[in-house]
Design a protein around this motif. Structure first.
Motif, mmCIF file in Angstrom:
data_model
loop_
_atom_site.group_PDB
_atom_site.id
_atom_site.type_symbol
_atom_site.label_atom_id
_atom_site.label_comp_id
_atom_site.label_asym_id
_atom_site.label_seq_id
_atom_site.Cartn_x
_atom_site.Cartn_y
_atom_site.Cartn_z
ATOM 1 N N LEU A 215 66.814 9.771 53.790
ATOM 2 C CA LEU A 215 66.626 8.799 52.574
ATOM 3 C C LEU A 215 66.165 7.363 52.348
ATOM 4 O O LEU A 215 66.836 6.332 53.333
ATOM 5 N N PHE A 216 65.399 6.848 51.549
ATOM 6 C CA PHE A 216 64.686 5.133 52.065
ATOM 7 C C PHE A 216 65.134 4.583 50.674
ATOM 8 O O PHE A 216 65.375 5.259 49.107
ATOM 9 N N GLY A 217 64.806 3.754 50.819
ATOM 10 C CA GLY A 217 64.514 2.004 50.004
ATOM 11 C C GLY A 217 63.318 1.837 50.047
ATOM 12 O O GLY A 217 63.107 1.895 50.985
ATOM 13 N N SER A 218 62.752 1.349 49.448
ATOM 14 C CA SER A 218 61.635 0.909 50.049
ATOM 15 C C SER A 218 60.644 -0.029 48.990
ATOM 16 O O SER A 218 61.485 -0.291 47.238
ATOM 17 N N LEU B 154 52.202 -6.424 41.029
ATOM 18 C CA LEU B 154 52.619 -7.340 41.563
ATOM 19 C C LEU B 154 53.757 -6.521 42.746
ATOM 20 O O LEU B 154 53.600 -6.607 44.228
ATOM 21 N N LEU B 155 55.272 -5.884 42.218
ATOM 22 C CA LEU B 155 55.703 -4.995 43.340
ATOM 23 C C LEU B 155 56.374 -3.768 42.958
ATOM 24 O O LEU B 155 55.968 -3.984 41.960
ATOM 25 N N ARG B 156 56.313 -3.199 43.625
ATOM 26 C CA ARG B 156 56.851 -1.781 43.777
ATOM 27 C C ARG B 156 58.212 -1.507 43.950
ATOM 28 O O ARG B 156 58.577 -2.143 45.406
ATOM 29 N N VAL B 157 59.633 -0.891 43.492
ATOM 30 C CA VAL B 157 60.740 -1.301 44.478
ATOM 31 C C VAL B 157 61.142 0.298 43.815
ATOM 32 O O VAL B 157 60.749 0.805 42.594
ATOM 33 N N GLY B 158 60.852 0.904 44.881
ATOM 34 C CA GLY B 158 61.599 2.458 45.074
ATOM 35 C C GLY B 158 62.487 3.007 46.453
ATOM 36 O O GLY B 158 62.722 2.164 46.543
ATOM 37 N N VAL B 159 62.964 3.944 45.423
ATOM 38 C CA VAL B 159 63.539 5.254 46.551
ATOM 39 C C VAL B 159 62.810 6.895 46.964
ATOM 40 O O VAL B 159 61.868 7.104 46.313
ATOM 41 N N GLY B 160 63.874 7.149 47.883
ATOM 42 C CA GLY B 160 62.579 8.466 48.691
ATOM 43 C C GLY B 160 63.470 9.280 48.978
ATOM 44 O O GLY B 160 64.352 8.893 50.066
ATOM 45 N N ILE B 161 62.552 10.170 49.546
ATOM 46 C CA ILE B 161 63.127 11.571 50.986
ATOM 47 C C ILE B 161 61.828 11.662 50.733
ATOM 48 O O ILE B 161 60.861 11.849 50.835
ATOM 49 N N THR C 271 43.668 -7.396 46.100
ATOM 50 C CA THR C 271 43.600 -6.490 44.823
ATOM 51 C C THR C 271 42.138 -7.072 44.114
ATOM 52 O O THR C 271 41.341 -8.412 44.371
ATOM 53 N N PHE C 272 40.845 -5.687 44.453
ATOM 54 C CA PHE C 272 39.563 -6.195 44.418
ATOM 55 C C PHE C 272 38.539 -5.290 43.900
ATOM 56 O O PHE C 272 38.399 -3.853 44.409
ATOM 57 N N MET C 273 38.784 -5.494 42.332
ATOM 58 C CA MET C 273 37.891 -4.366 41.259
ATOM 59 C C MET C 273 38.893 -3.273 41.423
ATOM 60 O O MET C 273 40.418 -3.405 41.563
ATOM 61 N N ASP C 274 38.277 -2.426 41.952
ATOM 62 C CA ASP C 274 39.828 -0.395 41.632
ATOM 63 C C ASP C 274 40.016 -0.585 43.146
ATOM 64 O O ASP C 274 40.570 0.667 43.181
ATOM 65 N N PHE C 275 40.106 -1.636 43.721
ATOM 66 C CA PHE C 275 40.873 -1.514 45.397
ATOM 67 C C PHE C 275 41.856 -2.459 45.524
ATOM 68 O O PHE C 275 41.721 -3.698 45.355
ATOM 69 N N SER C 276 42.996 -2.187 45.835
ATOM 70 C CA SER C 276 44.522 -2.904 45.829
ATOM 71 C C SER C 276 44.802 -2.668 47.804
ATOM 72 O O SER C 276 45.131 -1.748 48.423
ATOM 73 N N PHE C 277 44.964 -4.072 48.794
ATOM 74 C CA PHE C 277 46.061 -3.620 49.831
ATOM 75 C C PHE C 277 46.864 -4.405 49.693
ATOM 76 O O PHE C 277 47.394 -5.194 49.252
ATOM 77 N N MET C 278 48.122 -3.702 50.046
ATOM 78 C CA MET C 278 49.131 -3.815 49.761
ATOM 79 C C MET C 278 49.851 -3.581 51.582
ATOM 80 O O MET C 278 50.079 -3.297 51.402
ATOM 81 N N VAL C 279 51.168 -4.617 51.358
ATOM 82 C CA VAL C 279 52.280 -4.371 52.315
ATOM 83 C C VAL C 279 53.741 -4.109 52.010
ATOM 84 O O VAL C 279 54.199 -4.141 50.821
ATOM 85 N N ASP C 280 54.067 -2.669 52.949
ATOM 86 C CA ASP C 280 55.274 -1.331 52.163
ATOM 87 C C ASP C 280 56.140 -1.720 53.544
ATOM 88 O O ASP C 280 55.689 -0.990 54.697
ATOM 89 N N ALA C 281 57.285 -1.804 53.196
ATOM 90 C CA ALA C 281 58.466 -1.266 53.647
ATOM 91 C C ALA C 281 59.536 -0.810 53.086
ATOM 92 O O ALA C 281 59.563 -0.671 51.972
ATOM 93 N N SER C 282 60.228 -0.188 54.150
ATOM 94 C CA SER C 282 61.665 1.318 53.604
ATOM 95 C C SER C 282 62.067 1.240 55.030
ATOM 96 O O SER C 282 62.147 0.424 56.266
ATOM 97 N N GLY C 283 63.297 1.467 54.307
ATOM 98 C CA GLY C 283 64.295 1.852 55.122
ATOM 99 C C GLY C 283 65.686 2.416 54.965
ATOM 100 O O GLY C 283 65.286 2.721 53.493
ATOM 101 N N GLY C 284 65.758 2.984 55.893
ATOM 102 C CA GLY C 284 67.312 4.052 55.603
ATOM 103 C C GLY C 284 68.642 4.546 55.896
ATOM 104 O O GLY C 284 68.450 4.515 57.616
ATOM 105 N N VAL C 285 68.920 6.051 55.967
ATOM 106 C CA VAL C 285 69.462 6.803 56.156
ATOM 107 C C VAL C 285 68.515 8.392 57.106
ATOM 108 O O VAL C 285 67.343 9.026 56.112
ATOM 109 N N TRP C 286 68.847 8.524 58.568
ATOM 110 C CA TRP C 286 67.849 10.396 58.032
ATOM 111 C C TRP C 286 69.705 11.256 59.217
ATOM 112 O O TRP C 286 70.243 10.726 59.718
ATOM 113 N N LYS C 287 68.921 11.862 59.089
ATOM 114 C CA LYS C 287 69.664 12.761 59.956
ATOM 115 C C LYS C 287 68.524 14.443 60.178
ATOM 116 O O LYS C 287 67.961 14.651 59.916
#
Length: 371
Positions: free
Chosen positions: A220-223, A178-185, A230-246
């Motif tokens: 560096l961001f959170g997402s 249903l949801l994914r909550v993440g962090v990344g670089i 979802t249909f069979m083996d395919f999923s359509f997702m909305v993905d938003a992220s935001g954070g800081v950069w330099k």
């Protein structure tokens, strides 16, 4: 006469027997119908409950690696300054708005792209080209490409199994996310297509020569990712992220620069290869801004990014792989009181018959030996 009475008696007995049999049949059929449609689940065996709690927790995490390919648009809108091109055309510089009408010396700057570089201007020639930004919009533009590399760690929240909730009343999570909550670089470099920034307000001002055409960045961001369909083996997702950069300290003057937080919105088209491995495409749009400021002047710079990321997602497997002849076992199975998977994480764990990529099994000849 005797034969007639006997015949009538036999008919009465047979009809009574058939009625009793029919009553039994209808009674059993009614009970069977009730049992056939009564919801229920087979009790779980002890073997199926022997799952490592640590593996269950780790399976909720996703390790995502993305390689992006895209381009960006750059805009440098000047405000509260006057843009001056000297009559020889060999020098372009900025002065604070209003200073162009005074006698020198001036607080003039020749580089406002990555460092406010002061220059000595003691006199502005009468035939110099001057454009005040309060009377005309002066916007320098450029474009280029960026190919970022992104590493993300996310945590999954799965959907509730609606069928099980409806039939048994149990609130159990299904395998669908249903949801994914993440962090990344993410790391990438802005590589400008042109060595100059162009403006369209006045041809006599000309272009601004870039001191460098590459700026390396890290963000560096959170997402937050929502599984919309979802249909069979395919999923359509909305993905938003935001954070800081330099940027690298050598690319922009870190004593003068201020970075605005960035925001990114994208869509993910994901293909499920197995329950532990997925591939996806992620087109996205992103906005970044930075400004250079000192005691006399401030310049703002905006970048609009359009990228397509090619990504892979790996999950920690819930069950270990069977080391004892696992190449002969295609599905998740119970072996010596424990649950194992028979395939690698890059293959379906419970494949359909004849599915592409299924491991080859040894043939058995009935009435003869193995190959």
């Amino acid at each position: 006469m005797k034969h007639g009475r006997l015949l009538i008696l036999l008919l009465l007995l047979s009809s009574m027997a058939s009625l009793e049999v029919d009553a039994q049949i209808f009674k059993k059929k009614k009970n069977n119908d009730v049992q056939a449609f009564a919801p229920g689940e087979a009790p779980e065996t002890k073997e199926t409950l022997m799952v490592s709690p640590m593996r269950v927790i780790l399976n909720k995490f996703n390790l995502q690696l993305e390689k992006g390919y895209g381009f960006f648009l750059y805009q440098n809108e000047l405000t509260d300054v006057s843009v001056v091109r000297n009559p020889r055309g060999d020098q372009l510089y900025l002065v604070p708005l209003g200073q162009e009408a005074t006698s020198g010396p001036y607080n003039a700057y020749s580089n406002w792209f990555n460092n406010l570089t002061p220059i000595d201007i003691f006199r502005i020639d009468d035939d110099a080209q001057i454009v005040r930004t309060d009377t005309a919009a002066v916007i320098y533009k450029n474009s280029g490409r960026i190919n970022p590399l992104t590493l993300r760690l996310s945590f999954s929240f799965n959907k509730v199994d609606k069928l099980r909730l409806k039939t048994t009343g149990e609130r159990v999570r299904s395998d669908q996310e249903l949801l994914r909550v993440g962090v990344g670089i993410s790391k990438g470099a802005f590589k400008f297509k042109n060595t100059v920034n162009y403006q369209e307000v006045d041809d006599r001002l000309g272009s601004f020569n870039l001191p460098q055409t590459k700026i390396s960045t890290t963000k560096l961001f959170g997402s937050l990712t929502y599984n919309a369909y979802t249909f069979m083996d395919f999923s359509f997702m909305v993905d938003a992220s935001g954070g800081v950069w330099k940027t690298k300290s050598s690319d922009l003057n870190q004593d003068l620069v201020t970075y605005d937080p960035f925001f990114n919105i994208g869509f993910i088209l994901e293909k499920k290869v197995s329950k532990y491995f997925k591939l996806y495409l992620r087109p996205s749009f992103e906005m970044r801004k930075y400004s250079l400021t000192d005691e006399f002047m401030s310049t703002s710079h905006a970048l609009s990014l359009f990228t397509i990321d090619i990504g892979a997602l790996i999950k920690y497997p819930t069950y270990p792989r069977n080391k004892h002849g696992a190449n002969r076992v295609q599905m998740e199975h119970v072996f010596e009181g424990k649950i194992y998977r028979g395939r690698s994480i890059f293959q379906p764990q419970n494949p359909r018959t004849g599915q592409f990529g299924q491991n080859k099994k040894k043939k058995v000849r009935y009435g003869g030996g193995n190959d």
